[in-house]
Design an enzyme around this catalytic site. Structure first.
Site, PDB file in Angstrom:
ATOM      1  N   GLY B  40      34.755  57.770  45.958  1.00  0.00           N
ATOM      2  CA  GLY B  40      35.225  56.917  44.872  1.00  0.00           C
ATOM      3  C   GLY B  40      34.071  56.572  43.948  1.00  0.00           C
ATOM      4  O   GLY B  40      32.956  56.307  44.412  1.00  0.00           O
ATOM      5  N   GLY B  42      34.315  54.259  41.126  1.00  0.00           N
ATOM      6  CA  GLY B  42      34.549  53.104  40.259  1.00  0.00           C
ATOM      7  C   GLY B  42      33.305  52.243  40.246  1.00  0.00           C
ATOM      8  O   GLY B  42      32.197  52.718  40.517  1.00  0.00           O
ATOM      9  N   LEU B  43      33.467  50.964  39.927  1.00  0.00           N
ATOM     10  CA  LEU B  43      32.285  50.102  39.829  1.00  0.00           C
ATOM     11  C   LEU B  43      31.477  50.106  41.119  1.00  0.00           C
ATOM     12  O   LEU B  43      30.257  50.214  41.094  1.00  0.00           O
ATOM     13  CB  LEU B  43      32.704  48.681  39.472  1.00  0.00           C
ATOM     14  CG  LEU B  43      33.143  48.483  38.020  1.00  0.00           C
ATOM     15  CD1 LEU B  43      33.455  47.023  37.774  1.00  0.00           C
ATOM     16  CD2 LEU B  43      32.069  48.946  37.054  1.00  0.00           C
ATOM     17  N   ALA B  44      32.144  49.981  42.267  1.00  0.00           N
ATOM     18  CA  ALA B  44      31.412  49.922  43.528  1.00  0.00           C
ATOM     19  C   ALA B  44      30.743  51.263  43.829  1.00  0.00           C
ATOM     20  O   ALA B  44      29.549  51.320  44.135  1.00  0.00           O
ATOM     21  CB  ALA B  44      32.352  49.527  44.666  1.00  0.00           C
ATOM     22  N   GLY B  45      31.496  52.347  43.730  1.00  0.00           N
ATOM     23  CA  GLY B  45      30.977  53.659  44.095  1.00  0.00           C
ATOM     24  C   GLY B  45      29.890  54.163  43.159  1.00  0.00           C
ATOM     25  O   GLY B  45      28.847  54.647  43.607  1.00  0.00           O
ATOM     26  N   HIS B 266      50.489  39.281  39.620  1.00  0.00           N
ATOM     27  CA  HIS B 266      50.094  38.653  38.358  1.00  0.00           C
ATOM     28  C   HIS B 266      51.345  38.302  37.551  1.00  0.00           C
ATOM     29  O   HIS B 266      52.211  39.155  37.359  1.00  0.00           O
ATOM     30  CB  HIS B 266      49.210  39.640  37.595  1.00  0.00           C
ATOM     31  CG  HIS B 266      48.398  39.003  36.530  1.00  0.00           C
ATOM     32  ND1 HIS B 266      48.954  38.452  35.423  1.00  0.00           N
ATOM     33  CD2 HIS B 266      47.069  38.808  36.418  1.00  0.00           C
ATOM     34  CE1 HIS B 266      47.989  37.947  34.657  1.00  0.00           C
ATOM     35  NE2 HIS B 266      46.838  38.148  35.250  1.00  0.00           N
ATOM     36  N   SER B 284      47.232  39.591  29.282  1.00  0.00           N
ATOM     37  CA  SER B 284      46.287  38.563  29.740  1.00  0.00           C
ATOM     38  C   SER B 284      46.953  37.213  29.991  1.00  0.00           C
ATOM     39  O   SER B 284      47.799  36.746  29.232  1.00  0.00           O
ATOM     40  CB  SER B 284      45.172  38.394  28.716  1.00  0.00           C
ATOM     41  OG  SER B 284      44.364  37.314  29.078  1.00  0.00           O
ATOM     42  N   ARG B 330      49.018  31.122  39.111  1.00  0.00           N
ATOM     43  CA  ARG B 330      49.643  32.451  39.114  1.00  0.00           C
ATOM     44  C   ARG B 330      50.780  32.606  40.110  1.00  0.00           C
ATOM     45  O   ARG B 330      51.854  33.086  39.764  1.00  0.00           O
ATOM     46  CB  ARG B 330      48.592  33.512  39.462  1.00  0.00           C
ATOM     47  CG  ARG B 330      47.720  33.894  38.315  1.00  0.00           C
ATOM     48  CD  ARG B 330      46.741  34.963  38.725  1.00  0.00           C
ATOM     49  NE  ARG B 330      45.861  35.258  37.593  1.00  0.00           N
ATOM     50  CZ  ARG B 330      44.924  36.199  37.621  1.00  0.00           C
ATOM     51  NH1 ARG B 330      44.728  36.920  38.700  1.00  0.00           N
ATOM     52  NH2 ARG B 330      44.186  36.417  36.559  1.00  0.00           N
ATOM     53  N   LEU B 462      35.329  42.620  39.139  1.00  0.00           N
ATOM     54  CA  LEU B 462      34.213  43.397  38.594  1.00  0.00           C
ATOM     55  C   LEU B 462      32.909  42.919  39.213  1.00  0.00           C
ATOM     56  O   LEU B 462      32.036  43.704  39.568  1.00  0.00           O
ATOM     57  CB  LEU B 462      34.170  43.241  37.065  1.00  0.00           C
ATOM     58  CG  LEU B 462      35.445  43.643  36.316  1.00  0.00           C
ATOM     59  CD1 LEU B 462      35.251  43.500  34.815  1.00  0.00           C
ATOM     60  CD2 LEU B 462      35.834  45.071  36.645  1.00  0.00           C
TER      61      LEU B 462
END
Lengths: 257, 658
Positions: B40, B42-45, B266, B284, B330, B462
């Protein structure tokens, strides 16, 4: 808004793999709702093909909210179809009416070989970034973020260039299949920021060299790239890159803006 | 097996510092011999792979998309939290820690969350150094905005595309390491098995999605950064390809799954327009500041919204929650919308939507603006025009996106919205070092369960992805690999690789040979409906027990009657999807079992049997201040292990909104 349903004729590019030749095939889809997205219409067609024991049409898609850059259909002669500043996944069927014929092709460029049907290989874009589309900053000891003040208009300009989603519509729309809008957007994003300044010239030279190696065509300022860009990336970026490149190659000058 | 979270001893604020000062290190020459696999991008990977590559490890990355830059982190809109206190409004590491634990309804680990808050400031520094174009003020400094559930302005953003800009920053850092030869990247590859040798993760089996060939890759350690599993519900705000497969294969190979039932729903998404809907798009949450939510008072009312007089509208949030009105949290807003639609008051062609109406706000702002211009008796048209300008300034891009998708102008016609599955707080159980219960197998970002408890705060996903990748794993992985420097790369001809590949091959062949009559998509939809109806916004014991049986039956049907066209050895998206849906069909059952076990309500997990008199979530702290970590024991068999959560600093209190 009034919703309606429609029957459509689709002429879609079918190609088994990179090695074989492709051709158009004609399909009929019925009862398409005007509320569907263009890709949902393709979902319906594919479910229909599977039910008939046929192979569905391969197409790239992922986020379906206009930001990942994966979808890539060339619709009735236009990259991402007729809507301004819109990716294929955000195009909706209310654009069409009952009885319409829609022609769908993959991105066509030597640097983007077809993998299957409407799916192309865009790894050439990754390699252009590898050639210099970054700032050399290792993880770990960056200075405090607010120690580098950046004028708001420059930050905004850099952001506008950074909005590129790397979909390749610019290449598909260009008669020369040039990647200059993609490349220049990245070069501009980084060159406009003080953090990106030290590598500005070498970045421009290396990225352009890689683009040529990949087999993209030259830019002749036609402007179809800008017109088809779903994120409204401006041609000004190309002008900026050209100044940068010439400055780097012929010594003095280059753009500081 | 006792669960050891390995939280360092000592005072909360010193734990991470102590860890960093005492963990083992690997010298540069040895790093060059150590191979790391990252699943992966994404941000982490991407942040993990780039950082580890810079440090000198030999890294391989894998993603199913056509480029690492497409990972779904890219779709995050709002922003990223960091305790910088640039606004001088009283923010601090402790306050970010406190907000996050409370927001998670006291079901996360203090030690992990404190570390997250601690490294948050470094993330912003790192991103700016990479050229991430965050929004700025005229003075050239970074701008912040407020986000839900907190009293400070600590959210950094790049217009409505914060996720994209952060991911491109990490992607560029990753591509730089590819160019330098430290990282080899594989796109259009999907992980289908973990290879375990002598009890340690030592590699993976992946499938090349273009050729259909299986490949073996060795690694001294394997990092799963493969995101969340919201797509088990079929419809969600996730990307079409987002899946649980990598995490699920790890689970079946011995990694425990933590709190699988914790799902965030959400409240403000563009609703389903018909049976052919493929995904849902978020609007949003900030819109609820100025929008009023309502449905008609009459069931099945087919009139257009503007034809329904005010006295025939039910502003149900204002009616039920007079103190908070449209700004209830929420989970409350989501459940209330579902309740009205289930009772037959929904609007739009699907009847699964409620109105979010800006008419009052437009009128209010219009009058204020007119007053500013000295016009104290403006006509209705002037008020409308001036009011629309104010609303456009605040929410223009969201209104535009809404109009593109629905074809309706939300300045004139109320928006239709409905709750949608957005994020999964549950995931692979990891200790403080982000290691799963399988030595050498790590989980980062949304793929793990660790930091958000039962509910994630906005702009924190994030933050966690990048914290794990840039700042946590570079230390904790070294602490493990320091003991592995004498381990030579194991040839992929080893019998464990043989066996793993054989297992994958047989599963694919079995699936292809079913040649049934129902499409993969159809099974996925049916699973999604069960999950949404019985393990969605409100859950109860009866429904969950039914869902478990229904999912078992559906799984059986899938393995008897799925139709997958095409061949194995070619580009075949239907086959890729079939494998993912087959895994969702197993995960769904575990989610229901976990939801059934946790008979309390907390955060996003609402058990109808456990609510206050006012209908709010009622926690059972005596029984459930714990992580439910499930061990896979073979077909439909999961054994529960409990990790008690010890609160040394925070005091547990019942959340109240009235």
């Amino acid at each position: 808004m009034e919703h309606y349903s429609m029957n459509l004729t689709l002429k879609v590019w079918k190609q088994k793999n990179t090695k074989t030749k492709g051709h158009f095939e004609t399909f009929q889809v019925k009862n398409i709702s005007s509320e569907m997205s263009f890709l949902e219409m393709f979902d319906v067609l594919n479910e229909q093909l599977i039910a008939e024991g046929k192979e569905p049409i391969a197409f790239d898609h992922d986020c379906r909210e206009g930001i990942c850059g994966m979808c890539s259909m060339y619709i009735n002669g236009r990259a991402h179809g007729p809507w301004h500043h819109t990716t294929t996944c955000q195009l909706h069927m209310r654009e069409y009416k009952d009885g319409d014929t829609i022609v769908v092709e993959p991105w066509r460029a030597n640097a983007f070989p077809v993998i299957k049907d409407l799916v192309v290989d865009r790894q050439a874009f990754d390699r252009i970034i590898q050639a210099g589309g970054y700032i050399s900053a290792n993880t770990g000891n960056a200075v405090d973020a607010n120690s580098i003040p950046i004028e708001k208009h420059k930050a905004d300009e850099a952001f506008a260039a950074a909005a590129c989603i790397g979909c390749g519509a610019c290449v598909a729309a260009c008669p020369n299949a040039s990647a200059m809008l993609f490349l220049s957007a990245k070069a501009s994003h980084l060159a406009l920021l003080p953090q990106g300044d030290p590598e500005r010239k070498i970045r421009a030279v290396n990225m352009v060299e890689q683009m040529d190696k990949e087999g993209f065509g030259s830019c002749s300022n036609i402007g179809l790239c800008e017109a088809s860009c779903p994120k409204g990336i401006s041609l000004e970026n190309i002008a900026r890159l050209n100044r940068e490149y010439l400055g780097a190659v012929f010594g003095e000058g280059g753009d500081n803006a | 097996m006792p669960l050891n979270s390995k939280i360092p001893q000592g005072e909360l604020s010193q734990k991470w510092t102590t860890y960093k000062s005492t963990c083992k290190l690997v010298n540069p020459a040895n790093k060059r011999q150590l191979e790391v696999i990252v699943i992966g991008t994404g941000l982490a990977g991407a942040s993990a792979a780039a950082s580890l590559g810079e440090m000198g490890y030999k890294v391989k990355t894998f993603c199913f998309q056509d480029s690492p830059r497409r990972a779904h982190s890219i779709a995050a809109q709002g922003g990223i939290n960091a305790a910088k206190n640039y606004q001088n409004d009283g923010d601090s590491t402790y306050r970010l820690f406190y907000d996050t634990v409370k927001g998670g309804d006291y079901r996360s680990r203090e030690g992990n969350v404190y570390r997250l808050a601690e490294v948050s400031a470094n993330i912003i520094d790192q991103c700016v150094a990479q050229g991430v174009p965050f929004a700025r003020e005229y003075g050239g400094l970074l701008s912040n905005r407020s986000f839900g559930g907190v009293q400070v302005q600590r959210t950094f953003y790049a217009a409505g595309q914060t996720g994209q800009q952060l991911l491109i920053g990490a992607y560029q850092a990753l591509e730089r390491q590819v160019a330098l030869g430290n990282v080899t990247q594989y796109s259009r590859h999907e992980m289908l098995e973990v290879v375990i040798i002598d009890g340690k993760a030592r590699g993976v089996i992946v499938r090349n999605l273009v050729t259909g060939e299986l490949e073996r890759h060795f690694g001294h350690a394997v990092l799963l950064c493969s995101g969340g599993y919201g797509n088990v519900f079929y419809l969600s705000t996730n990307a079409m390809g987002s899946n649980v497969t990598a995490a699920w294969k790890a689970h079946k190979s011995g990694a425990f799954f933590g709190n699988p039932c914790f799902t965030q729903i959400h409240p403000t998404c563009i609703p389903v327009s018909g049976d052919h809907q493929s995904k849902l798009t978020l609007m949003s949450e900030s819109l609820r500041n100025d929008g009023r939510i309502w449905v008609p008072k009459k069931q099945g009312d087919t009139r257009k919204p503007n034809e329904i007089p005010v006295e025939e509208r039910d502003y149900y949030l204002e009616r039920r929650y007079p103190a908070f009105g449209n700004l209830v949290p929420r989970d409350v807003a989501s459940r209330a919308a579902k309740e009205r639609c289930d009772a037959g008051y929904g609007v739009g062609s699907s009847r699964q939507a409620v109105y979010l109406d800006f008419a009052s706000a437009i009128e209010r702002y219009g009058k204020i603006e007119a007053g500013k211009h000295g016009n104290h008796n403006p006509d209705a048209e002037t008020v409308r025009q001036l009011g629309e300008e104010v609303v456009k300034e605040k929410y223009g891009n969201l209104f535009e996106m809404y109009e593109k998708i629905t074809g309706e102008d939300p300045y004139k016609i109320p928006m239709r919205i409905y709750p949608a599955v957005h994020y999964t707080m549950g995931g692979l159980w990891v200790d403080y070092e982000l290691m799963t219960t399988v030595p050498g197998l790590y989980a980062l970002g949304e793929a793990n369960f660790s930091d958000h408890g039962a509910n994630r705060l906005g702009a924190s996903a994030l933050m966690q992805g990048l914290a794990d990748g840039y700042f946590v794993i570079p230390y904790t992985l070294g602490n493990y690999l320091a003991d592995d420097i004498r381990t030579k790369a194991i040839p992929t001809t080893h019998e464990a690789f043989e066996a793993a590949e054989k297992k994958v091959k047989e599963r694919i062949e079995t699936m292809m040979n079913i040649k049934g009559s129902e499409s993969v998509e159809s099974f996925h939809k049916r699973l999604g409906k069960i999950m949404w109806d019985k393990c969605g916004m409100a859950r109860n014991a009866k429904g969950l027990a039914e869902a478990i049986e229904e999912i078992k039956a559906l799984r059986k049907e899938f393995w008897a009657n799925v139709r997958i066209p095409g061949e194995i050895k070619e580009y075949n998206p239907e086959l890729d999807k079939a494998g993912r849906v087959a895994d969702f069909l197993e995960l769904g059952e575990l989610m229901c079992k976990d939801a059934l076990y946790r008979s309390e309500s907390c955060g996003g997990h609402f058990r109808e049997e456990s609510q206050t008199e006012e209908g709010e979530a009622l926690r059972k702290d005596d029984e459930f201040t714990l992580v439910a970590a499930w061990e896979y024991k073979g077909d439909s068999n999961f054994e529960l292990h409990k990790e008690d959560l010890n609160y040394e600093v925070m005091h547990l209190t019942q959340r109240s909104y009235k």
